[in-house]
Write a protein that holds these residues in place. Structure first.
Motif, PDB file in Angstrom:
ATOM      1  N   TYR A  93      -6.412  49.112 -64.805  1.00  0.00           N
ATOM      2  CA  TYR A  93      -7.529  48.598 -65.592  1.00  0.00           C
ATOM      3  C   TYR A  93      -8.288  49.714 -66.302  1.00  0.00           C
ATOM      4  O   TYR A  93      -8.826  49.528 -67.392  1.00  0.00           O
ATOM      5  N   GLU A  94      -8.308  50.896 -65.698  1.00  0.00           N
ATOM      6  CA  GLU A  94      -9.022  52.036 -66.278  1.00  0.00           C
ATOM      7  C   GLU A  94      -8.505  52.369 -67.676  1.00  0.00           C
ATOM      8  O   GLU A  94      -9.242  52.832 -68.539  1.00  0.00           O
ATOM      9  N   PHE A  95      -7.197  52.092 -67.909  1.00  0.00           N
ATOM     10  CA  PHE A  95      -6.607  52.390 -69.213  1.00  0.00           C
ATOM     11  C   PHE A  95      -7.215  51.551 -70.332  1.00  0.00           C
ATOM     12  O   PHE A  95      -7.152  51.918 -71.506  1.00  0.00           O
ATOM     13  N   LEU A  96      -7.799  50.388 -69.984  1.00  0.00           N
ATOM     14  CA  LEU A  96      -8.364  49.496 -70.991  1.00  0.00           C
ATOM     15  C   LEU A  96      -9.777  49.903 -71.416  1.00  0.00           C
ATOM     16  O   LEU A  96     -10.317  49.334 -72.366  1.00  0.00           O
ATOM     17  N   ASP A  97     -10.357  50.849 -70.700  1.00  0.00           N
ATOM     18  CA  ASP A  97     -11.716  51.300 -71.026  1.00  0.00           C
ATOM     19  C   ASP A  97     -11.757  51.810 -72.474  1.00  0.00           C
ATOM     20  O   ASP A  97     -10.911  52.603 -72.893  1.00  0.00           O
ATOM     21  N   LYS A  98     -12.757  51.371 -73.224  1.00  0.00           N
ATOM     22  CA  LYS A  98     -12.872  51.764 -74.635  1.00  0.00           C
ATOM     23  C   LYS A  98     -12.988  53.284 -74.795  1.00  0.00           C
ATOM     24  O   LYS A  98     -12.560  53.845 -75.802  1.00  0.00           O
ATOM     25  N   ASN A  99     -13.581  53.930 -73.793  1.00  0.00           N
ATOM     26  CA  ASN A  99     -13.743  55.382 -73.863  1.00  0.00           C
ATOM     27  C   ASN A  99     -12.405  56.120 -73.792  1.00  0.00           C
ATOM     28  O   ASN A  99     -12.322  57.293 -74.159  1.00  0.00           O
ATOM     29  N   ASN A 100     -11.368  55.424 -73.289  1.00  0.00           N
ATOM     30  CA  ASN A 100     -10.046  56.043 -73.169  1.00  0.00           C
ATOM     31  C   ASN A 100      -9.093  55.633 -74.287  1.00  0.00           C
ATOM     32  O   ASN A 100      -7.939  56.042 -74.292  1.00  0.00           O
ATOM     33  N   ARG A 101      -9.583  54.812 -75.204  1.00  0.00           N
ATOM     34  CA  ARG A 101      -8.734  54.273 -76.263  1.00  0.00           C
ATOM     35  C   ARG A 101      -8.145  55.377 -77.142  1.00  0.00           C
ATOM     36  O   ARG A 101      -6.964  55.349 -77.501  1.00  0.00           O
ATOM     37  N   LEU A 106      -2.288  47.990 -75.644  1.00  0.00           N
ATOM     38  CA  LEU A 106      -1.976  47.935 -74.219  1.00  0.00           C
ATOM     39  C   LEU A 106      -2.030  46.492 -73.739  1.00  0.00           C
ATOM     40  O   LEU A 106      -2.926  45.731 -74.129  1.00  0.00           O
ATOM     41  N   ILE A 107      -1.075  46.117 -72.890  1.00  0.00           N
ATOM     42  CA  ILE A 107      -1.051  44.779 -72.310  1.00  0.00           C
ATOM     43  C   ILE A 107      -1.094  44.907 -70.790  1.00  0.00           C
ATOM     44  O   ILE A 107      -0.255  45.581 -70.197  1.00  0.00           O
TER      45      ILE A 107
END
Length: 444
Positions: free
Chosen positions: A101-109, A120-121
């Motif tokens: 879920y951390e990968f979906l963080d906008k800060n990591n986009r 990402l799915i």
């Protein structure tokens, strides 16, 4: 479009089959020859045996000329790496399946963009979102909201006591001007209806409407809304863990799992939930855990059959709302015909995201809901596209497709035969599986 899919597991195989029906140029890559052979023999697509992270394999797959590259192997690291390689070779757009879920963080986009991953799915996250919607709107089967609810597609199953049972659709349209019935799911078939169709008990109707009129459907369809507070979940799966993270403040959640090792891990992952070691297939266990006092029961085991049967047992114990994860697509129609409230399928949820990307390069202006044999898509109308050349009744829409509604500016409206669609409108289209490519032609 040329599409390369890496990973012939459940999600990858399902996507490949769907996209091949849509007349897309599909290449499916996997390192398991037997898995590829069964798909190659039955579907109109190409297959290639090889590694997801091999430059040579991806070049053989024609990645340098592909419009869309989709990595859906079970390993998220391989998926991200595969997308990075594909992008460096020349893939136009890349999509990676993830489990973090951390990968979906906008800060990591920006990190993933630099790595060559465009989208990402996370299927388990999508499933948890779907379950929360089902708990909040517990009388509907499907809820598809556009532009902050300015237009809503609501799937509702008709009860025998519904006021509109036995009514011809043309008569319903004359008396109820705030709704457009876009489709009817009747047993194993989805129908794009006509005026002479009769509404029958057990039908799942897909209404297009505005948020202000949604509550009127309760009376029309013989439904009753209630508040859900206590939720029992069978299976401490990744969906259950994600659901607990997202909704533990809103619902009192109890998770029952028959794996002791998993039960020891769950308190750390789901600190605000009650964790119980036991077999939720056993009716005595359910009674001992006070399942009859719960408002909702969610079955998330690895077995579709077990989830369906356990939900039926929960219904017999008096639980009003049940949700079953049914990953076997062949069981979905049967499950919908039973007294089970909501069906969750990760493959369909992942498909929705892929179709969204297919329909529009800017996914913020497109949404898609994939059902077992149909799709609901929101598409922004481009200038000079075919749908702007006259009123809807003059467009000769292809079989298996209907336009349910549109959003113009900040206003949602239903579509009739006299509606003229304009450039910039966001149009909601309902189509049967295999008709998506026809939509693309109308809107291009």
């Amino acid at each position: 479009m040329k599409i390369v899919i890496v990973g012939a597991g459940e999600v990858g195989s399902h996507l490949a089959k769907l996209l091949s029906r849509e007349e897309q140029d599909v290449m499916l890559v996997d390192d398991d020859a037997e898995r590829l052979a069964s798909i190659d023999a039955n579907y109109n697509l190409m297959t290639l045996r090889g590694s997801a992270i091999s430059f040579n394999t991806l070049r053989q797959a024609g990645v340098e000329k592909c419009d869309l590259f989709i990595a859906v192997t079970p390993d998220e690291t391989r998926n991200v790496t595969s997308c990075t390689i594909a992008k460096s070779i020349g893939a136009r757009k890349t999509v990676a399946r993830i489990d973090n879920y951390e990968f979906l963080d906008k800060n990591n986009r920006d990190f993933f963009t630099r790595q060559g991953v465009n989208a990402l799915i996370y299927p388990e996250y999508l499933a948890a979102q779907e379950i929360i919607t089902a708990l909040r709107r517990n009388w509907v089967r499907h809820w598809f909201e556009l532009h902050d609810g300015k237009l809503v597609i609501v799937g509702v199953k008709l009860r025998e006591n519904a006021r509109i049972v036995g009514m011809h659709l043309k008569d319903f349209a004359r008396t109820e001007h705030n709704f457009h019935v876009a489709a009817i799911k009747r047993r194993h078939e989805t129908i794009i209806p006509r005026g002479d169709d009769v509404l029958k008990p057990g039908d799942i109707l897909y209404f297009a409407t505005m948020r202000d009129h949604v509550s009127d459907l309760l009376d029309l369809c013989g439904k009753e809304e209630f508040r859900i507070r206590k939720v029992v979940i069978m299976g401490g799966s990744r969906i259950a863990i994600r659901l607990a993270h997202m909704a533990a403040d809103e619902f009192r959640i109890k998770i029952i799992d028959n794996d002791m090792a998993q039960c020891r891990r769950l308190p750390e992952k789901c600190p605000n939930c009650d964790i119980v070691y036991g077999d939720a297939r056993d009716i005595d266990v359910l009674r001992d855990e006070g399942v009859d006092e719960a408002d909702a029961f969610i079955a998330l085991s690895d077995s579709s059959e077990t989830n369906i049967l356990t939900c039926l047992t929960a219904k017999e114990l008096g639980i009003r709302k049940t949700v079953a994860e049914v990953e076997n697509l062949q069981f979905i129609s049967e499950a919908e015909g039973l007294n089970i409230g909501t069906i969750i399928n990760k493959k369909l949820l992942a498909s929705s995201k892929i179709f969204q990307i297919l329909l529009d390069t800017d996914v913020t202006s497109s949404k898609c809901l994939a059902l077992a044999d149909a799709e609901v898509a929101e598409i922004e109308v481009k200038p000079n596209s075919k749908v702007t050349r006259g009123p809807v009744k003059s467009l000769s829409l292809p079989y298996g497709m209907t336009i349910a509604g549109l959003i113009r500016g900040e206003t949602g409206m239903l579509v009739t035969g006299n509606t003229a669609i304009e450039a910039g409108d966001h149009v909601v289209v309902f189509c049967l599986s295999g008709a998506l490519h026809k939509i693309e032609r109308l809107f291009s």
